[in-house]
Every structure is written in structure tokens, then in C-alpha cells.
Design a protein around this motif. Structure first.
Motif, PDB file in Angstrom:
ATOM      1  N   GLY A   1     -13.817 -39.482  31.645  1.00  0.00           N
ATOM      2  CA  GLY A   1     -14.725 -39.756  33.068  1.00  0.00           C
ATOM      3  C   GLY A   1     -13.251 -39.730  34.318  1.00  0.00           C
ATOM      4  N   GLY A   2     -12.548 -40.157  34.193  1.00  0.00           N
ATOM      5  CA  GLY A   2     -11.506 -40.447  35.255  1.00  0.00           C
ATOM      6  C   GLY A   2     -10.829 -39.453  36.061  1.00  0.00           C
ATOM      7  N   ASN A   3     -11.120 -38.230  35.346  1.00  0.00           N
ATOM      8  CA  ASN A   3     -10.617 -36.867  37.088  1.00  0.00           C
ATOM      9  C   ASN A   3     -11.681 -37.336  36.990  1.00  0.00           C
ATOM     10  OD1 ASN A   3      -8.310 -36.675  36.209  1.00  0.00           O
ATOM     11  ND2 ASN A   3      -8.259 -36.233  34.345  1.00  0.00           N
ATOM     12  N   ASP A   4     -12.919 -37.701  37.403  1.00  0.00           N
ATOM     13  CA  ASP A   4     -14.700 -37.217  37.877  1.00  0.00           C
ATOM     14  C   ASP A   4     -14.367 -38.268  39.036  1.00  0.00           C
ATOM     15  OD1 ASP A   4     -16.822 -35.310  35.582  1.00  0.00           O
ATOM     16  OD2 ASP A   4     -14.823 -36.646  35.346  1.00  0.00           O
ATOM     17  N   LEU A   5     -13.870 -39.019  38.934  1.00  0.00           N
ATOM     18  CA  LEU A   5     -13.269 -40.469  39.028  1.00  0.00           C
ATOM     19  C   LEU A   5     -12.408 -39.769  40.969  1.00  0.00           C
ATOM     20  CD1 LEU A   5     -14.241 -43.634  37.765  1.00  0.00           C
ATOM     21  CD2 LEU A   5     -15.060 -42.621  39.065  1.00  0.00           C
ATOM     22  N   LEU A   6     -11.028 -39.062  40.193  1.00  0.00           N
ATOM     23  CA  LEU A   6     -10.163 -38.900  40.883  1.00  0.00           C
ATOM     24  C   LEU A   6     -10.633 -37.379  42.060  1.00  0.00           C
ATOM     25  CD1 LEU A   6      -6.938 -38.477  38.981  1.00  0.00           C
ATOM     26  CD2 LEU A   6      -7.608 -40.334  40.559  1.00  0.00           C
ATOM     27  N   ARG A   7     -11.556 -36.695  41.718  1.00  0.00           N
ATOM     28  CA  ARG A   7     -12.251 -35.642  42.792  1.00  0.00           C
ATOM     29  C   ARG A   7     -13.314 -36.608  43.513  1.00  0.00           C
ATOM     30  NH1 ARG A   7     -12.119 -30.491  37.983  1.00  0.00           N
ATOM     31  NH2 ARG A   7      -9.088 -31.420  37.018  1.00  0.00           N
ATOM     32  N   GLY A   8     -14.005 -36.942  42.892  1.00  0.00           N
ATOM     33  CA  GLY A   8     -14.873 -37.838  44.002  1.00  0.00           C
ATOM     34  C   GLY A   8     -16.022 -36.875  42.934  1.00  0.00           C
ATOM     35  N   LEU A   9     -16.570 -35.950  41.903  1.00  0.00           N
ATOM     36  CA  LEU A   9     -17.531 -35.280  41.480  1.00  0.00           C
ATOM     37  C   LEU A   9     -18.658 -36.865  41.860  1.00  0.00           C
ATOM     38  CD1 LEU A   9     -15.605 -33.473  38.805  1.00  0.00           C
ATOM     39  CD2 LEU A   9     -16.379 -32.762  41.215  1.00  0.00           C
TER      40      LEU A   9
ATOM     41  N   ASP B   1      -8.827 -37.426  28.111  1.00  0.00           N
ATOM     42  CA  ASP B   1      -7.846 -36.662  29.059  1.00  0.00           C
ATOM     43  C   ASP B   1      -6.530 -37.756  29.185  1.00  0.00           C
ATOM     44  OD1 ASP B   1      -7.971 -39.297  30.498  1.00  0.00           O
ATOM     45  OD2 ASP B   1     -10.209 -38.977  31.535  1.00  0.00           O
ATOM     46  N   SER B   2      -5.660 -37.008  30.202  1.00  0.00           N
ATOM     47  CA  SER B   2      -4.469 -37.476  30.298  1.00  0.00           C
ATOM     48  C   SER B   2      -4.310 -39.691  29.355  1.00  0.00           C
ATOM     49  CB  SER B   2      -3.377 -37.679  31.993  1.00  0.00           C
ATOM     50  OG  SER B   2      -4.551 -39.220  32.136  1.00  0.00           O
ATOM     51  N   LEU B   3      -5.570 -40.113  29.598  1.00  0.00           N
ATOM     52  CA  LEU B   3      -5.092 -41.660  29.388  1.00  0.00           C
ATOM     53  C   LEU B   3      -5.154 -41.536  27.462  1.00  0.00           C
ATOM     54  CD1 LEU B   3      -8.208 -43.475  31.477  1.00  0.00           C
ATOM     55  CD2 LEU B   3      -5.763 -43.862  31.430  1.00  0.00           C
TER      56      LEU B   3
END
Length: 212
Positions: free
Chosen positions: A94-102, A30-32
Motif C-alpha cells: 500500500g505504500g506505493n499506492d500512497l506515493l502515487r496517490g492512487l 514492496d521495498s519495505l
């Protein structure tokens, strides 16, 4: 004699030329991975490429990072991201899954499918974990954090330290965020990326050896 010398030269040089073929690594993330907020030369992939070049590694890293991508997004583009010359893969999702609370089970299923696809290609993988914050509760954190070691073991992937581990492990968290992270406190600045590369670089060298 001249023709014989030339022939011998080709015989001697041929194995070296074959060994010099670079291993193409696809960095799927992702962005990282993409280098969000940074000058092109300061992102993760360019800094890692320079680090590997300094170690004498014969490799070429392709930046398949897309800012905002969840594990579902990464899965959706895995097939075309794995170009024919791919020799190994770094997965940092997985970072954006965490940010969205998926739900953690969705991230697990998506990463499982990505590793299945790489396994079908016979590609060695370096799996780079994300660590869940505590604000979703202990059950969520335990379920999410377990995804990466579980899947690495199940698929025979190499498990790296978490991406931001060298920054977040510093004793003074406030100073670490100020010195090594961008103002959003989510993405490393150039100095932070350099720390990440120092930690992940040896893991990537091992990945390259496994691809030969």
C-alpha cells in the motif's frame, strides 16, 4: 535389547521431529519488505528471521518483497508467491499506492483479493497497515486508513501495527527521521528496521502459533 532401545528411541524422537518442522512464512510486500537501500543482512526479512530464531521459533521466512510494487502488483504475483509449503503470510502493501496517490478503493479491492486468495488456501495472515499522509486531504486519508482494519475484520486476518509506527510515534519527528530512516525519509535504516522488528516480532510469533 539394543533393537528395543533403538525402537523406543525412534518412538520418543518422532513427535519432536514432527513438531520441529518449520512454518514457512511468505512476506508479500514492496521495498519495505524487500530491504531497499540496505545490505542483505540488514533488511526486514533477515532481521526478523534472526529475531524469531532468538525466540526459538521454528520458522522460515521467504522474502516476496518487490521494490516499487503497488497493491495491484502484489495481487498479480500472489498465486506464484504462495509456494506449496507456505504456512502463513505477512502482507505489507500500500505504500506505493500512497506515493502515487492512487484511489483508496483500488487499494482496498486489491488487498481484498489478496486476502481472498490466502483465505482459499486456509493460510493465516498478518496484515501490516500503511498510514496515509495528510497531503491528499482528510477524506482520502480516512478512506485509505480504514482499509486495513476493515479487511482484517472481514477476512479474519491478524491486524498488526503500521509498519513504521515505532519510528513515526517518536516525539521528536526530526530526530527519528535522522536516526532511524534512510535519507529518502521513506525507508528505515538498519536501526529503524530493528525497531520495526521489535514491534512486529510478537505479532509474527502469534501468526506462527495460528499456523500450527
Amino acid at each position: 535389547m539394543r533393537n528395543l532401545a533403538a525402537t523406543l528411541g525412534l518412538i520418543i524422537l518422532a513427535p519432536g521431529a514432527a513438531n520441529a518442522d518449520p512454518v514457512t512464512i511468505v512476506a508479500l510486500g514492496d521495498s519495505l519488505t524487500a530491504g531497499y537501500g540496505l545490505a542483505p543482512e540488514d533488511g526486514f526479512v533477515p532481521q526478523l528471521q534472526r529475531w524469531l530464531d532468538e525466540q526459538g521459533a521454528e520458522t522460515r521466512i521467504l522474502n516476496a518483497g518487490v521494490s516499487g510494487d503497488t497493491t495491484a502488483g502484489g495481487l498479480a504475483r500472489t498465486d506464484w508467491a504462495l509456494v506449496p509449503e507456505t504456512g502463513a503470510v505477512i502482507v505489507t502493501l500500500g505504500g506505493n499506492d500512497l506515493l502515487r496517490g492512487l484511489p483508496p478503493e483500488e487499494a482496498r479491492a486489491n488487498l481484498d483479493a489478496i486476502l481472498t486468495k490466502t483465505g482459499e488456501r486456509g493460510l493465516p495472515v498478518l496484515l501490516v497497515p500503511m498510514i496515509a499522509p495528510g497531503n491528499y486531504g482528510p477524506d482520502y486519508k480516512a478512506a485509505f486508513d480504514a482499509i486495513y482494519p476493515d479487511l482484517a475484520k472481514a477476512h479474519g486476518a491478524r491486524l498488526a501495527p503500521p509498519f513504521l509506527a515505532p519510528i513515526l510515534a517518536m516525539p521528536d519527528r526530526g530526530a527519528a527521521l535522522q536516526d532511524y530512516m534512510q535519507p529518502d525519509a521513506l525507508h528505515p535504516n538498519p536501526a529503524g528496521v530493528a525497531l520495526v522488528v521489535e514491534t512486529l516480532g510478537p505479532e509474527v510469533l502469534a501468526l506462527i502459533e495460528g499456523a500450527k
